[in-house]
Scaffold this motif. Structure first.
Motif, PDB file in Angstrom:
ATOM      1  N   THR A 133      85.580  21.649 -11.613  1.00 28.87           N
ATOM      2  CA  THR A 133      84.199  21.021 -11.297  1.00 28.87           C
ATOM      3  C   THR A 133      83.995  21.209  -9.704  1.00 28.87           C
ATOM      4  O   THR A 133      82.949  20.988  -9.448  1.00 28.87           O
ATOM      5  CB  THR A 133      84.447  19.513 -11.549  1.00 28.87           C
ATOM      6  OG1 THR A 133      85.574  18.941 -10.801  1.00 28.87           O
ATOM      7  CG2 THR A 133      84.810  19.253 -12.902  1.00 28.87           C
ATOM      8  N   GLY A 134      84.811  21.420  -9.012  1.00 23.86           N
ATOM      9  CA  GLY A 134      84.652  21.589  -7.488  1.00 23.86           C
ATOM     10  C   GLY A 134      84.523  20.076  -6.786  1.00 23.86           C
ATOM     11  O   GLY A 134      84.149  20.195  -5.672  1.00 23.86           O
ATOM     12  N   ARG A 135      84.928  19.201  -7.479  1.00 24.19           N
ATOM     13  CA  ARG A 135      84.774  17.845  -6.859  1.00 24.19           C
ATOM     14  C   ARG A 135      85.666  17.451  -5.905  1.00 24.19           C
ATOM     15  O   ARG A 135      86.867  17.925  -6.003  1.00 24.19           O
ATOM     16  CB  ARG A 135      84.953  16.736  -8.105  1.00 24.19           C
ATOM     17  CG  ARG A 135      84.551  15.321  -7.490  1.00 24.19           C
ATOM     18  CD  ARG A 135      84.791  14.257  -8.605  1.00 24.19           C
ATOM     19  NE  ARG A 135      84.005  13.004  -8.321  1.00 24.19           N
ATOM     20  CZ  ARG A 135      84.794  12.057  -7.599  1.00 24.19           C
ATOM     21  NH1 ARG A 135      85.962  12.500  -7.130  1.00 24.19           N
ATOM     22  NH2 ARG A 135      84.315  10.936  -7.399  1.00 24.19           N
ATOM     23  N   VAL A 136      85.432  16.761  -4.810  1.00 23.64           N
ATOM     24  CA  VAL A 136      86.352  16.338  -3.658  1.00 23.64           C
ATOM     25  C   VAL A 136      86.668  15.000  -3.632  1.00 23.64           C
ATOM     26  O   VAL A 136      85.767  13.920  -3.669  1.00 23.64           O
ATOM     27  CB  VAL A 136      85.929  16.940  -2.257  1.00 23.64           C
ATOM     28  CG1 VAL A 136      86.614  16.357  -1.135  1.00 23.64           C
ATOM     29  CG2 VAL A 136      85.640  18.468  -2.297  1.00 23.64           C
ATOM     30  N   LEU A 137      87.920  14.530  -3.879  1.00 21.52           N
ATOM     31  CA  LEU A 137      88.163  12.925  -3.924  1.00 21.52           C
ATOM     32  C   LEU A 137      87.797  12.259  -2.431  1.00 21.52           C
ATOM     33  O   LEU A 137      87.760  13.022  -1.464  1.00 21.52           O
ATOM     34  CB  LEU A 137      89.737  12.874  -3.791  1.00 21.52           C
ATOM     35  CG  LEU A 137      90.332  12.592  -5.220  1.00 21.52           C
ATOM     36  CD1 LEU A 137      90.059  14.063  -6.217  1.00 21.52           C
ATOM     37  CD2 LEU A 137      91.642  12.340  -5.370  1.00 21.52           C
TER      38      LEU A 137
END
Length: 394
Positions: free
Chosen positions: A178-182
């Protein structure tokens, strides 16, 4: 043979080969966007550094690595994550790419003698996490990352009893696929759970250097820990690699950094595991970690791809620019596997069905209905692929 081997599922690309069996692709040049293998040119400085260090092939390397490499890595991490200190002697180890280390880390960390150990993984996920858990004698449990929860972790999906058996928690940020960053708040929640239940966090950050705003690089685990006052990085180890950052997946060069106590045990395991990095590769790695110019140029190429492709593909697919990394996680019209198969036949463009990157958990497979599009080919080739996809769907 180890009976745990029978628990391993086929790798996503084995499933893809079976899916595509018998398909006659369209008679146009193939474009492969299914595998996250960087295809940008390897920087010349790496070739030069390898040639200069050929003499290192005549010696056995040490598992801990040469001091100069660990010092270089510590300095890079301090610059990148705004850390006041990182002890190269106790908090850094070179590894042969993050994949090798992510797998072997579970073998060193998991205590299979404790009752029913669990290893938590995001879902969708990098399949190494699952295999590492199973072969360490633990059961993998999955936290679905879906559009409904913003592709974050649903930490309430596990009961207190389950959390009490968790020994290792794999994080991937920026995420694959997803390429999501925490966020910092999400890290705070994970650290609080780690403190409460005593599990180790393994933060896979191999995509950390592919992002779009030079002024805002993705938040890393060590950086989050420092901001939250966890200066010893208790029960936290991060994993990084040159593969994506510098377009050298074949160099097999990365590092782990974090909790000194855990890394001391990991080093002991690795001494027996026989995974010391060649001194030649170590010398080349020093040159690469010390150079940022080629990394900025690499990001510029990825940025241009997303700038050109997202507006085009969004005409026909539910897709948007990720926080970071080089993937598009696109919702498909209908079944994702069937979509990928028909797309190959019609366009000779290869994408990866999302269901192959996930497992059914909590009543669903969160990868179903999505495909992962890896924008790893050249800009013109990626644009051609996007045009074919748009024409096909229109």
């Amino acid at each position: 043979m180890n009976p745990l081997l029978d628990l391993l599922q086929p790798y996503p690309f084995e499933k893809l080969r079976k899916l595509f069996a018998g398909v006659e692709p369209a008679p146009v040049p193939p474009i492969r966007l299914s595998i996250g293998e960087p295809q940008h040119e390897t920087p010349a400085l790496i070739h030069d550094a390898l040639r200069e260090a050929f003499g290192g092939l005549s010696v056995y390397p040490t598992t801990a690595g040469i001091d100069a490499l660990r010092q270089t890595i510590a300095s890079w991490a301090m610059r990148r994550y705004k850390l006041p200190s990182l002890d190269w002697a106790t908090q850094v180890l070179p590894v042969n790419g993050s994949r090798e280390a992510l797998f072997s880390f579970a073998q060193a960390v998991v205590d299979a003698s404790r009752p029913a150990p669990l290893v938590v993984s995001p879902n969708p996920f990098y399949q190494i996490y699952e295999g590492a858990a199973l072969l360490a004698g633990a059961r993998p449990v999955f936290l679905n990352q879906t559009p409904e929860n913003g592709f974050g972790f649903d930490l309430d999906a596990l009961s207190a009893e389950e959390w009490s058996r968790v020994q290792l928690f794999y994080v991937c940020s920026p995420g694959n696929p997803t390429g999501r960053v925490l966020s910092l708040d999400e890290w705070r929640q994970l650290f609080e759970l780690s403190d409460r239940y005593g599990f180790v966090i393994a933060s896979d950050e191999c995509y950390s250097e592919i992002y779009f705003d030079e002024a805002q690089p993705p938040l890393g685990a060590l950086e989050a820990a420092h901001q939250l006052g966890r200066h010893g990085f208790e029960r936290l180890v991060m994993f990084s690699s040159l593969s994506k950052r510098s377009n050298v997946p074949g160099l097999r060069s990365g590092f782990v950094a974090g909790d000194a106590r855990i890394l001391a045990g990991f080093l002991k395991y690795r001494t027996y595991h026989g995974c010391a990095m060649s001194t030649t590769v170590q010398a080349a790695s020093i040159a690469v970690w010390n150079d940022e110019q080629h990394v900025v140029a690499n990001r510029t190429m990825y940025r241009e791809k997303f700038d050109r492709l997202v507006p085009l593909l969004s005409q026909v697919l539910d897709v948007s620019r990720p926080d970071a990394a080089f993937y598009l996680w696109a919702r498909t019209p209908g079944d994702d596997a069937e979509f990928a198969r028909k797309l190959l036949a019609a366009t000779n463009v290869t994408v990866l069905p999302g269901q192959y990157l996930a497992r059914e958990a909590h009543g669903r497979n969160p990868g179903q209905g999505f495909v992962r599009i890896a924008l790893v080919a050249g800009i013109d080739e990626c644009f051609t692929a996007a045009q074919r996809i748009v024409e096909y769907l229109k």
